[in-house]
Design an enzyme around this catalytic site. Structure first.
Site, PDB file in Angstrom:
ATOM      1  N   LYS A  54      48.864  45.134  36.678  1.00 37.85           N
ATOM      2  CA  LYS A  54      48.175  46.428  36.639  1.00 37.85           C
ATOM      3  C   LYS A  54      49.022  47.538  36.023  1.00 37.85           C
ATOM      4  O   LYS A  54      48.486  48.578  35.643  1.00 37.85           O
ATOM      5  CB  LYS A  54      47.709  46.832  38.039  1.00 37.85           C
ATOM      6  CG  LYS A  54      46.562  45.946  38.531  1.00 37.85           C
ATOM      7  CD  LYS A  54      45.826  46.524  39.710  1.00 37.85           C
ATOM      8  CE  LYS A  54      44.588  45.689  39.995  1.00 37.85           C
ATOM      9  NZ  LYS A  54      43.810  46.166  41.111  1.00 37.85           N
TER      10      LYS A  54
ATOM     11  N   LYS B 175      41.209  36.504  35.907  1.00 39.03           N
ATOM     12  CA  LYS B 175      40.162  36.521  36.940  1.00 39.03           C
ATOM     13  C   LYS B 175      39.123  37.619  36.683  1.00 39.03           C
ATOM     14  O   LYS B 175      39.416  38.615  36.014  1.00 39.03           O
ATOM     15  CB  LYS B 175      40.792  36.675  38.316  1.00 39.03           C
ATOM     16  CG  LYS B 175      41.362  38.049  38.585  1.00 39.03           C
ATOM     17  CD  LYS B 175      41.464  38.313  40.072  1.00 39.03           C
ATOM     18  CE  LYS B 175      41.711  39.786  40.318  1.00 39.03           C
ATOM     19  NZ  LYS B 175      41.328  40.286  41.586  1.00 39.03           N
TER      20      LYS B 175
ATOM     21  N   LYS C  71      36.945  44.014  38.775  1.00 34.01           N
ATOM     22  CA  LYS C  71      36.162  45.247  38.579  1.00 34.01           C
ATOM     23  C   LYS C  71      36.760  46.092  37.462  1.00 34.01           C
ATOM     24  O   LYS C  71      36.058  46.603  36.613  1.00 34.01           O
ATOM     25  CB  LYS C  71      36.178  46.083  39.859  1.00 34.01           C
ATOM     26  CG  LYS C  71      35.504  45.437  41.034  1.00 34.01           C
ATOM     27  CD  LYS C  71      35.488  46.421  42.188  1.00 34.01           C
ATOM     28  CE  LYS C  71      35.728  45.754  43.520  1.00 34.01           C
ATOM     29  NZ  LYS C  71      37.149  45.598  43.875  1.00 34.01           N
TER      30      LYS C  71
HETATM   31  N1  AQP Z   1      37.664  36.900  40.588  1.00 31.06           N
HETATM   32  C1  AQP Z   1      37.759  36.703  41.895  1.00 31.06           C
HETATM   33  N2  AQP Z   1      37.587  35.463  42.411  1.00 31.06           N
HETATM   34  C2  AQP Z   1      37.665  35.251  43.753  1.00 31.06           C
HETATM   35  N3  AQP Z   1      37.925  36.238  44.647  1.00 31.06           N
HETATM   36  C3  AQP Z   1      38.106  37.489  44.174  1.00 31.06           C
HETATM   37  N4  AQP Z   1      38.362  38.668  44.776  1.00 31.06           N
HETATM   38  C4  AQP Z   1      38.449  39.627  43.836  1.00 31.06           C
HETATM   39  N5  AQP Z   1      38.244  39.125  42.615  1.00 31.06           N
HETATM   40  C5  AQP Z   1      38.033  37.788  42.779  1.00 31.06           C
HETATM   41  C6  AQP Z   1      38.513  38.838  46.219  1.00 31.06           C
HETATM   42  O1  AQP Z   1      37.649  39.894  46.622  1.00 31.06           O
HETATM   43  C7  AQP Z   1      38.245  40.608  47.695  1.00 31.06           C
HETATM   44  C8  AQP Z   1      38.180  42.087  47.418  1.00 31.06           C
HETATM   45  O2  AQP Z   1      38.990  42.382  46.291  1.00 31.06           O
HETATM   46  P1  AQP Z   1      39.467  43.871  46.001  1.00 31.06           P
HETATM   47  O3  AQP Z   1      38.391  44.645  45.417  1.00 31.06           O
HETATM   48  O4  AQP Z   1      40.026  44.494  47.195  1.00 31.06           O
HETATM   49  O5  AQP Z   1      40.671  43.746  45.048  1.00 31.06           O
HETATM   50  P2  AQP Z   1      40.906  42.836  43.831  1.00 31.06           P
HETATM   51  O6  AQP Z   1      41.303  41.483  44.279  1.00 31.06           O
HETATM   52  O7  AQP Z   1      41.921  43.536  43.017  1.00 31.06           O
HETATM   53  O8  AQP Z   1      39.457  42.796  43.141  1.00 31.06           O
HETATM   54  P3  AQP Z   1      39.075  43.246  41.713  1.00 31.06           P
HETATM   55  O9  AQP Z   1      37.624  43.061  41.506  1.00 31.06           O
HETATM   56  O10 AQP Z   1      39.972  42.568  40.756  1.00 31.06           O
HETATM   57  O11 AQP Z   1      39.326  44.805  41.748  1.00 31.06           O
HETATM   58  P4  AQP Z   1      40.239  45.701  40.827  1.00 31.06           P
HETATM   59  O12 AQP Z   1      39.823  45.426  39.414  1.00 31.06           O
HETATM   60  O13 AQP Z   1      39.957  47.088  41.248  1.00 31.06           O
HETATM   61  O14 AQP Z   1      41.645  45.310  41.082  1.00 31.06           O
HETATM   62  C9  AQP Z   1      39.676  40.105  47.838  1.00 31.06           C
HETATM   63  O15 AQP Z   1      39.759  39.236  48.956  1.00 31.06           O
HETATM   64  C10 AQP Z   1      39.915  39.343  46.572  1.00 31.06           C
HETATM   65  O16 AQP Z   1      40.798  38.261  46.788  1.00 31.06           O
END
Ligand code: AQP
Length: 349
Positions: free
Chosen positions: A134, A213, A216
């Site tokens: 990030k 992965k 968002k």
């Molecule tokens: N691609 C994914 N596959 C499986 N699990 C996922 N999670 C996120 N992306 C995937 C799981 O969703 C939960 C919430 O995630 P989060 O929003 O707190 O943070 P993150 O993991 O950083 O999710 P994003 O979508 O990638 O958000 P941004 O882009 O803001 O960083 C967690 O349990 C995560 O494991």
């Protein structure tokens, strides 16, 4: 007031026996997507329901203080918090049954993060791959992005959670929380349990572009609550096995993101059909995606309808009530932590 008796080294080594409790969080950083649902939230619902049967607590949190670690628009954040809360309720996290709340409504999260920071070596934070991903190539990298894993440890340890359902992207952070629990207990006395990760089969849903992965912040997602037409359009363009360049090339389901999702949503018989037709080029990726979309629709259509029927004011009030309940537990943990660390004047705050 009699000063607390200093803890003996035997007490410090004492194994912490905590009440079984589930905790997990999600950031309001953008549209709730199928990776969040398949990797985490669908599991939250199943675990939450099982917890209710067995009398276990389940805490689910919209972690807004994590969302401010990257650049964001303040006017959008409140809307995103509310939207995400509606998404979670529509998915089956009932705020009357489980403690669904917003992180910054319980300021003890931030307080504990500071105390835990005193027991966390900087080198451990520097090793976190999410920080590297990030911060890579960014002009502005906040200190909070670097210390993010400490806040996540605080989220979990504040409630003495024993089980944390996450996708595999969060495993490294969770390992740090476990290490922090051990370190803190050794230095200040046995307060925290060691939280265990709970993974689903879909631990990592890849982005539509196949580049890392689904995330968002990367804009490579399918929002779970997209209408069927928009959902299908995105799914149709999704990356599959890169070796299937033409319709006649056989594929390998084990390296295909679409098959990962079939494993979660399709019957055993359908999965067999997919494997057979993918490996023999009987089907093109289009056919495989059509079946997946139909199975998504079976599960998501009722959730989409439920979401439309939710009353935002009622959900907001439930979040508020739940934050009071969460705070009671949080304040008790903070009291113990402050006492064991020797903080404060000695009288209750
Ligand atoms: N691609 C994914 N596959 C499986 N699990 C996922 N999670 C996120 N992306 C995937 C799981 O969703 C939960 C919430 O995630 P989060 O929003 O707190 O943070 P993150 O993991 O950083 O999710 P994003 O979508 O990638 O958000 P941004 O882009 O803001 O960083 C967690 O349990 C995560 O494991």
């Amino acid at each position: 007031m009699v000063p607390p008796i200093p803890m003996s080294s035997k007490d410090r080594r004492k194994r912490v026996v905590a009440k079984p409790r589930i905790f997990s969080g999600i950031q309001p950083t953008g549209g709730f997507h199928i990776g969040n649902w398949l990797g985490a939230v669908r599991n939250w619902v199943a675990l939450g329901n099982a917890a209710k049967e067995s009398g276990k607590d389940a805490f689910f949190c919209v972690v807004d203080a994590h969302a401010i670690t990257v650049p964001y628009e303040p006017k959008d954040l409140r809307v995103r918090i509310e939207e995400l809360a509606l998404d979670l309720v529509a998915c089956g996290i009932d705020p009357r049954e489980h403690t669904l709340f917003v992180q910054s409504d319980v300021p003890e999260h931030m307080e504990l993060a500071w105390y835990l920071a005193a027991a966390t070596p900087m080198g451990d934070l520097g090793r976190m791959t999410q920080f590297k991903d990030k911060s890579d190539g960014k002009d502005f990298v906040s200190t909070a992005l670097f210390t993010y894993p400490i806040l996540m440890s605080a989220d979990i340890l504040l409630y003495k959670a024993t089980e944390v359902p996450v996708g595999d992207d969060q495993l490294q952070h969770l390992e740090l929380a476990r290490e922090t629990s051990r370190r803190f207990n050794h230095r200040f006395g046995g307060i925290f349990p060691e939280p265990q990760p709970l993974l689903t089969k879909a631990t990592r849903i890849m982005g539509l572009d196949g580049d890392g992965k689904m995330s968002k912040s990367k804009g490579n997602t399918i929002p779970l609550f997209d209408e069927p037409k928009a959902f299908w359009k995105k799914l149709q363009g999704a990356f599959t096995d890169p070796n299937r360049k033409g319709r006649e090339d056989p594929g390998n389901p084990e390296i295909c993101n679409i098959y990962t999702m079939h494993k979660e949503l399709s019957t055993a018989e359908e999965q067999e059909t997919v494997v057979k037709n993918c490996t023999t080029a009987g089907w093109g990726c289009y056919d495989c995606k059509m079946l997946l979309h139909a199975n998504f629709e079976k599960e998501v259509a009722p959730l989409r309808e439920k979401r439309k029927s939710l009353n935002v004011i009622e959900v907001r009030e439930a979040l508020h009530e739940n934050s009071k309940k969460a705070r009671e537990i949080a304040q008790e943990t903070i009291r113990e932590v402050r006492e064991s660390m020797g903080l404060g004047c000695g009288l209750p705050r």
